[in-house]
Design a protein around this motif. Structure first.
Motif, PDB file in Angstrom:
ATOM      1  N   ASN A 815       9.293  39.003  18.732  1.00 49.52           N
ATOM      2  CA  ASN A 815       9.638  39.435  17.371  1.00 49.52           C
ATOM      3  C   ASN A 815       8.501  39.232  16.361  1.00 49.52           C
ATOM      4  OD1 ASN A 815      12.336  39.949  18.244  1.00 49.52           O
ATOM      5  ND2 ASN A 815      12.742  37.740  18.151  1.00 49.52           N
ATOM      6  N   HIS A 816       7.272  38.976  16.788  1.00 51.47           N
ATOM      7  CA  HIS A 816       6.216  38.627  15.828  1.00 51.47           C
ATOM      8  C   HIS A 816       5.894  39.781  14.884  1.00 51.47           C
ATOM      9  CE1 HIS A 816       3.931  40.644  18.962  1.00 51.47           C
ATOM     10  NE2 HIS A 816       2.978  40.865  18.026  1.00 51.47           N
ATOM     11  N   HIS A 821       6.714  36.122   6.650  1.00 46.71           N
ATOM     12  CA  HIS A 821       5.798  34.973   6.625  1.00 46.71           C
ATOM     13  C   HIS A 821       6.574  33.677   6.680  1.00 46.71           C
ATOM     14  CE1 HIS A 821       2.010  37.123   6.079  1.00 46.71           C
ATOM     15  NE2 HIS A 821       2.628  37.933   5.154  1.00 46.71           N
ATOM     16  N   SER A 822       7.704  33.647   6.005  1.00 47.27           N
ATOM     17  CA  SER A 822       8.480  32.401   6.010  1.00 47.27           C
ATOM     18  C   SER A 822       9.065  32.121   7.397  1.00 47.27           C
ATOM     19  CB  SER A 822       9.611  32.466   4.973  1.00 47.27           C
ATOM     20  OG  SER A 822      10.473  33.574   5.259  1.00 47.27           O
ATOM     21  N   ASP A 823       9.552  33.208   8.038  1.00 48.15           N
ATOM     22  CA  ASP A 823      10.093  33.010   9.413  1.00 48.15           C
ATOM     23  C   ASP A 823       8.985  32.608  10.369  1.00 48.15           C
ATOM     24  OD1 ASP A 823      12.614  33.675   8.574  1.00 48.15           O
ATOM     25  OD2 ASP A 823      12.402  35.819   9.130  1.00 48.15           O
ATOM     26  N   TYR A 827       8.794  29.328  12.694  1.00 54.67           N
ATOM     27  CA  TYR A 827       8.607  29.326  14.159  1.00 54.67           C
ATOM     28  C   TYR A 827       7.389  28.520  14.554  1.00 54.67           C
ATOM     29  CZ  TYR A 827      12.188  32.677  15.631  1.00 54.67           C
ATOM     30  OH  TYR A 827      13.361  33.282  15.939  1.00 54.67           O
ATOM     31  N   LEU A 828       6.312  28.699  13.803  1.00 58.29           N
ATOM     32  CA  LEU A 828       5.087  27.968  14.135  1.00 58.29           C
ATOM     33  C   LEU A 828       5.288  26.475  13.929  1.00 58.29           C
ATOM     34  CD1 LEU A 828       2.359  30.355  12.638  1.00 58.29           C
ATOM     35  CD2 LEU A 828       2.919  29.963  15.049  1.00 58.29           C
ATOM     36  N   GLY A 829       6.059  26.147  12.883  1.00 54.35           N
ATOM     37  CA  GLY A 829       6.358  24.729  12.687  1.00 54.35           C
ATOM     38  C   GLY A 829       7.138  24.153  13.846  1.00 54.35           C
TER      39      GLY A 829
END
Length: 1016
Positions: A815-816, A821-823, A827-829
Motif C-alpha cells: 500500500n505504499h 505521509h501520516s500513515d 508504519y515506519l514508526g
C-alpha cells in the motif's frame, strides 16, 4: 532286465492267430543279456524268505524279481566248481544245492534282516538228491556215503527222497530203495529198456511213468496198486503215449511236458487226473518247472535259453479287422443284449465283430436307449440308427453334442459344447445356452433336469429348468469327468491337475500316485468290493476307497495304489477318457475300457493284485568300500567313515512299480526318500551321534512292523570330543595349575604388601580425582541443559517481532503508493519499533551466551509492571490484527522485583499463544497483589483447554521438541525467578493463565550492581 514277449512267436501253438497269442500269455525271458551268468538253468526253487534260486553251470543265482546275484567260485571260497546239478529243500524248508563233484551248498541268513546267501558245507553234512527232500538223518547219510564210495564202475545213481526214511535210487535200468531198516539200498524193480520217468508226486509217493500211459506208484518200497494210469487230456496225447514226454515234480503236484503242451497231474477222488496248464508253449530244452500260486506264474528253466516266466494274461482285447479300430477307441454304448457299439463296430463276447454303416470318427459320446436304437454324431449331425435294419436318419444338426441322457415322457436330454436341450419325438426343443461362456466337456445327470457339468472352467451344478448355475468348484481347471457317489460325496477328475474329492462341502486333493500318473483320471469305476479302478494315461490303478477317505480325513498320510501296465498284459499303458460313457460293464461283471490300442476287457473280481509281502533284507553293507558284517545291534562308524552303502532288497516278482522302497535316516532327516533302482542307500558324513536307518515298503496297507528294516547306527566322535579326553584335559589342567599356583603364591605374597600400600595411596588420589570429575560433569550437564533452554526460549520469542516486521513490511509493500505521509510515518514508526525489539532480542541472546561462559546469573531489579505491559502491547499491536483480536491492558501502579527480560519472555510467550488460539476475540493482560504475591493474568476468549491439555501443559516429564517447547520454556524461566503458573479454562469459554511471583520489597534487592543473584 525284463523282456516282455507280447507274442510268443514259436513258443505258442502255430494254429492260433497272432491276436490270440497276444492275449493268452505274458512271457518274460531272462538270459545272459539281462542278468544271468549263463543260459543253462538246471533247477528252480524258492527259499523260505521268498527269493528265487536258479542252478546254472556258472554258479548259483539268487533272483528277487528285480536283480540277479550270482554266487560262484569267486564269491564262495573253497568251491571247486560252479556247475550246479540241482536244488532241493529239506523237511524244514531249508534249501540246498548239489554241485558236480559232490559239494553241497546251503542257503542261509546270518541274521533276521540279512539277505540269504549260499554257504559251503562239509561233505556228507546233508544228501541232496535229484528231487524230493534233502536227507539229513545221520544213519541214512552213513549208509548212502558207504554205498556211493563202493559203486565201482557202475554209472552215477540219482536219488529221489520222499523223507529221511524213504529214499529211492535209480539209473537207466534199476530202481533201488533204502530205509532205516536196511543196511544198504536194495533193488525193487528192473526197468531195463522200459524208459521210465521218475517223479516224486506231491511229496507222497514215487511215480514211475512208462510209455503207453502206464504208471507204477511206490510207497515205502512197495507198489501202490491204486495208481496205474493218468486220466484226462494227457491220456489222449500221442506223444505221451509213445513215451515222448518229460516229467517235472513240483510241491503242488506233477507236471508233464509233451510236445508243446504243459499238463498238470493231480490226485482227484483217488485217481491221477490231468489238465492242460499251458497249451502251445515251446520251451527249448525244458529242464525244470516251478509254479508260484500267489504270483499265478510258471517259472520254466531251459538248458540253452535261460529262464522263462509265463503268466496267463488276465486282460484281453477283442480283435477288429477295421484298420480304424486298431487305433485309439473312445465312447462305447451297451445294447440290451450285452453287445457293445464302439466306433463303427458291433462287438460281442461270444460272436465275431460286425461292422455298422456309421462313421462316428473319434466320437466323444454314444447313446443306446434300447430297442436296438443308437444315437450318434456324424459330420456334426445327430443321427439315429436302427441296428437291426441298418437304417439311419438325421435327427438334428449343428450342435456338436457331448452327452445324452433320459428325460421325462420318453424324451432325452442332450448337451452340446455350448448348452443343453431336449429331444422330444426325435426333434430338438428347448435349447438353452449355458449361463457361463465356457466349453462343456462332459455331463452327468444326477436328478431330473439337474446335471453335474464338466467344463474348461471347473465343475458346475446346473439346473436346466431355471437355466442357472447353482454352484461351481475348481474354476481354474479343466474338469474331465465326475462321479457322484452320493449327494455329499463327489469324485472329480481334472485334466493334468489330479483328482479331487468333494465331501461335505470340503474339497480334498488326492495323491497322484507313482510317476504322477493320476494327474489325469479317465473314470472312477467302483467294483462293489470297496475298490476304485482308475484308468489313466500311464497305467490302470486299483485303490481302496477307504484309504482315499482316510487320506482326506488325515488319518493316514499316503495312499497305496496298485498299478497294472504292459508288464501285466495290457496292450498299452495309455487309456482314453473324456467320453460318455468311458467304461461299460458287460455280462458276468466283465469290464470294458477304451485305450489307445483297442478295447481292454477284464474281470475286476477275478483280477487279484499280487502285493509285495516279504520283508526287507540287506544284501550288502560296506563302509569306505569295505564289506562289513551285519549285526542286529547295529553298526559303529568312525568319525571319518565318509561313505556307508547299504544294498537292500525285498523279494517281489510282480510289476516293479508296485515295489516302492523308501528310506529314512532317523535322527538326521524326518523325510522319506526313494531307494535307488539298484537297491543302494548311500549315507555320507554323519555328525557324531546315534541314528537309525529305516527302510520300508511304501504302502498304506502295511503295518509299521511289517516290511521294514531298521539298522541302528552310532557315529563315534573324534577323540578330542570324547568325555575321557575332556576328563584328561581337566586333570592335566588342574595339576599344572596347582604347580603354577604354588610357585606363584610365594612371589605374590611378597608383592602383595607392597602392592597394597601403593594401591591405598593411589586409591585416595583416584577418589579425590573422581569426586572432582563428578562435580565438573554435573556442572557441565547443568550448563548445557540451561543453554538449550535459553536458545529455545530466545528463538521462540524472536518469532513475534519477526512476524510483526513481516506484517508491517508487507503492508508497506502493498500500500505504499496509496499511503498518506501520516500513515507512512506510523508504519515506519511501527517498523522501527519492531526492528528495535528484534535488536533487543538479539543483544539479549548474545548477552546470555557471554554470561553462560562466565557463569549465568539472574539480575533482579525493581521496575513498574505497566511499562512492561505497554512494551508488550506495542509489540503485538499489528500481530493481533491478523486474527482480528483485541489486546486490553488493565492499568496498574504495581512494581515488581525480578528479572525484567525473563518475565517479559514468559508474558510474551503466553500472549503469543493466546493470540494463536483466539479468533475475533479479546485478550486481557492484568495484575493484582494478593497475600504478598503478585498475580499477573493473561486471559483470552479463545477455544479453551481440555483437562488433558492442561495436564500436558503443566507436565515437566517431556523432552523439548516441536510440540510443547513453549510450556517447558515457561516453566524453566519461572523457576529462575522463583515463580509459578496456574491455569483456569473451560473448552469453548477461553483460558486464564496466572503467573505467581513473590512481591519482594525494595530492600531485598541490595547488591553492588543493584541485582539479586538467582538461587542455584
Amino acid at each position: 532286465m525284463r523282456i516282455l514277449l507280447v507274442a510268443l512267436i514259436s513258443l505258442i501253438l502255430h494254429s492260433f492267430p497272432v491276436a490270440a497269442q497276444q492275449e493268452q500269455f505274458i512271457v518274460s525271458q531272462y538270459n545272459t543279456d539281462n542278468g544271468l551268468p549263463q543260459n543253462s538253468v538246471k533247477d528252480i526253487a524258492f527259499d523260505e524268505w521268498g527269493y528265487c534260486w536258479l542252478a546254472t553251470e556258472m554258479g548259483m543265482v539268487r533272483y528277487d524279481g528285480q536283480r540277479f546275484v550270482t554266487y560262484g567260485t569267486n564269491e564262495l571260497p573253497g568251491l571247486k566248481s560252479a556247475r550246479l546239478a540241482g536244488l532241493t529243500a529239506d523237511a524244514r524248508g531249508t534249501l540246498y544245492a548239489r554241485l558236480y563233484g559232490e559239494q553241497i551248498i546251503k542257503v542261509a541268513a546270518v541274521g533276521p534282516h540279512a539277505a540269504p546267501a549260499p554257504v559251503l558245507l562239509p561233505q556228507w553234512t546233508v544228501h541232496v538228491g535229484l528231487q524230493g527232500v534233502a536227507v539229513d538223518d545221520k544213519g541214512m547219510l552213513n549208509k548212502l556215503a558207504y554205498f556211493y564210495e563202493h559203486l565201482g564202475q557202475n554209472p552215477f545213481l540219482f536219488t529221489s527222497s520222499i523223507s529221511n526214511h524213504e529214499v529211492y535210487l535209480q539209473n537207466e535200468n534199476s530202481l533201488l530203495y533204502l530205509s532205516p531198516g536196511l543196511k544198504a539200498p536194495v533193488q525193487i524193480r528192473d526197468y531195463t529198456g522200459a524208459r521210465p520217468q521218475y517223479a516224486i508226486f506231491g511229496g507222497q509217493f514215487l511215480a514211475c511213468i512208462l510209455p503207453g500211459n502206464r504208471v507204477e506208484a511206490w510207497k515205502n518200497g512197495r507198489v501202490v496198486p491204486a495208481y496205474t494210469s493218468i486220466e484226462g487230456p494227457l491220456a489222449s496225447s500221442p506223444l505221451f503215449l509213445s513215451g515222448d514226454f518229460r516229467t517235472f515234480p513240483s510241491p503242488d503236484g506233477l507236471y508233464v511236458y509233451a510236445g508243446d503242451d504243459l499238463y498238470k497231474v493231480a490226485l482227484r477222488n483217488g485217481r491221477l487226473s490231468s489238465e492242460i496248464e499251458l497249451d502251445g508253449v515251446q520251451i527249448p530244452f525244458l529242464s525244470c518247472i516251478r509254479y508260484v500260486p500267489e504270483q499265478q506264474a510258471y517259472y520254466l528253466g531251459s538248458t540253452t535259453d535261460g529262464l522263462f516266466v509265463v503268466q496267463k494274461n488276465q486282460f484281453s482285447s477283442p480283435t477288429f479287422s477295421s484298420p480304424v479300430l486298431e487305433q485309439s477307441l473312445y465312447a462305447q454304448a451297451k445294447l440290451d443284449d450285452g453287445r457293445v457299439v464302439v466306433k463303427n463296430m458291433l462287438v460281442s463276447m461270444d460272436q465275431p465283430p460286425r461292422p455298422l454303416p456309421i462313421n462316428t470318427g473319434i466320437g466323444p459320446w454314444l447313446f443306446a436307449p434300447g430297442n436296438e436304437q443308437l444315437y450318434y454324431e456324424e459330420n456334426f449331425k445327430l443321427k439315429k440308427l436302427d441296428i437291426a435294419s441298418g437304417q439311419s436318419r438325421v435327427v438334428a444338426s449343428g450342435y456338436g453334442m457331448v452327452h445324452m441322457s433320459e428325460a421325462d415322457k420318453g424324451g432325452y436330454f442332450f448337451a452340446s459344447s455350448r448348452g443343453f436341450g431336449k429331444l422330444v419325438n426325435d426333434k430338438p426343443v428347448g435349447f438353452k445356452n449355458f449361463p457361463q461362456l465356457t466349453n462343456i466337456l462332459f455331463a452327468r445327470q444326477i436328478r431330473p433336469s439337474y446335471f453335474l457339468v464338466c467344463t474348461e472352467k471347473g465343475l458346475k451344478w446346473y439346473d436346466y429348468e431355471r437355466n442357472r448355475i447353482d454352484k461351481s468348484v475348481l474354476e481354474s481347471m479343466s474338469v474331465r469327468t465326475v462321479y457322484a457317489e452320493a449327494a455329499n460325496k463327489i469324485w472329480i477328475s481334472t485334466y493334468g491337475k489330479g483328482f479331487y474329492l468333494l465331501h461335505n462341502k470340503k474339497l480334498y486333493h488326492m495323491p497322484t500316485g507313482p510317476r504322477r500318473a493320476l494327474t489325469t483320471v479317465h473314470s472312477f469305476i467302483e467294483d462293489g468290493h470297496g475298490f476304485f479302478w482308475l484308468p489313466s494315461n500311464n497305467g490302470l490303478f486299483k485303490v481302496k476307497k477307504s484309504e482315499l477317505m482316510a487320506y482326506a480325513e488325515r488319518k493316514q498320510d499316503k495312499v497305496s495304489y496298485f498299478r497294472f501296465d504292459r508288464t501285466d498284459g495290457l496292450p498299452t499303458n495309455e487309456f482314453n477318457g473324456g467320453c460318455d460313457p468311458s467304461f461299460v460293464w458287460l455280462k458276468d461283471s466283465l469290464l470294458s475300457l477304451p485305450s489307445m490300442k483297442g478295447l481292454v476287457w477284464f474281470y475286476p473280481h477275478k483280477l487279484k493284485p499280487y502285493y509285495p509281502s516279504r520283508n526287507v533284507f540287506v544284501d550288502s553293507l560296506t563302509v569306505k568300500g569295505r564289506p562289513v558284517a551285519l549285526n542286529a545291534k547295529g553298526i559303529d562308524l568312525s568319525p571319518d567313515f565318509k561313505l556307508l552303502a547299504v544294498q537292500v532288497s525285498s523279494p517281489y516278482f510282480g510289476n516293479p512299480e508296485n515295489l516302492d522302497l523308501e528310506y529314512q535316516v532317523a535322527g538326521l532327516d524326518p523325510g522319506w526318500h526313494k531307494v535307488e533302482k539298484n537297491g543302494y542307500v548311500t549315507i555320507t558324513s554323519l555328525p557324531p551321534g546315534d541314528y537309525k536307518l529305516l527302510v520300508r515298503r511304501n504302502g498304506a496297507h502295511i503295518p509299521d512292523s511289517a516290511g521294514q528294516f531298521v539298522l541302528p547306527i552310532e557315529v563315534q566322535p573324534w577323540f578330542y570330543n570324547t568325555w575321557w579326553f575332556y576328563a584328561l584335559c581337566i586333570c592335566v589342567s588342574v595339576g599344572v595349575g596347582y604347580l603354577l599356583f604354588k610357585r606363584r603364591l610365594t612371589k605374590l605374597q611378597k608383592e602383595a604388601q607392597e602392592l597394597e600400600n601403593t594401591i591405598s595411596a593411589r586409591t585416595r588420589e583416584l577418589k579425590s580425582a573422581v569426586d572432582d570429575l563428578a562435580k565438573s560433569e554435573m556442572a557441565l550437564l547443568e550448563s548445557n541443559r540451561f543453554k538449550d533452554h535459553v536458545i529455545t526460549m530466545v528463538l521462540h520469542d524472536m518469532r513475534s517481532p519477526l512476524r510483526f516486521i513481516s506484517l508491517i513490511s508487507g503492508n508497506l509493500l502493498k500500500n505504499h503508493t496509496q499511503l498518506t505521509h501520516s500513515d507512512l510515518d506510523a508504519y515506519l514508526g511501527d517498523l522501527h519499533m519492531g526492528t528495535q525489539n528484534l535488536l533487543g532480542f538479539t543483544e539479549q541472546f548474545f548477552m546470555w551466551i557471554s554470561t553462560q561462559q562466565q557463569g549465568f546469573k539472574i539480575s533482579k531489579n525493581l521496575f513498574p509492571l505497566n511499562a512492561l505491559f505497554e512494551e508488550i502491547a506495542s509489540l503485538y499491536k499489528e500481530l493481533f490484527k491478523v486474527n482480528h483480536n483485541r489486546l486490553t491492558i488493565v492499568h496498574t501502579d504495581l512494581e515488581c522485583v525480578s528479572d525484567y527480560q525473563i518475565l517479559s519472555v514468559v508474558i510474551r510467550n503466553l500472549i503469543d499463544n493466546a493470540n494463536k488460539n483466539t479468533i475475533e476475540g479479546e485478550i486481557t493482560l492484568s495484575c493484582r497483589e494478593e497475600n504478598g504475591r503478585l498475580l499477573i493474568s493473561i486471559a483470552d476468549t479463545g477455544q479453551g483447554l481440555t483437562d488433558e491439555q492442561i495436564a500436558l501443559f503443566m507436565s515437566r516429564d517431556r523432552q523439548a521438541g516441536n510440540r510443547g517447547t513453549g510450556s517447558l520454556l515457561i516453566h524453566t524461566m519461572l523457576d529462575y525467578i522463583q515463580g509459578s503458573i496456574a491455569i483456569a479454562s473451560e473448552p469453548g469459554q477461553g483460558s486464564t493463565f496466572t503467573i505467581l511471583l513473590q512481591n519482594l520489597p525494595q530492600s531485598d534487592t541490595s547488591g553492588q550492581d543493584g541485582s539479586v543473584p538467582a538461587s542455584s
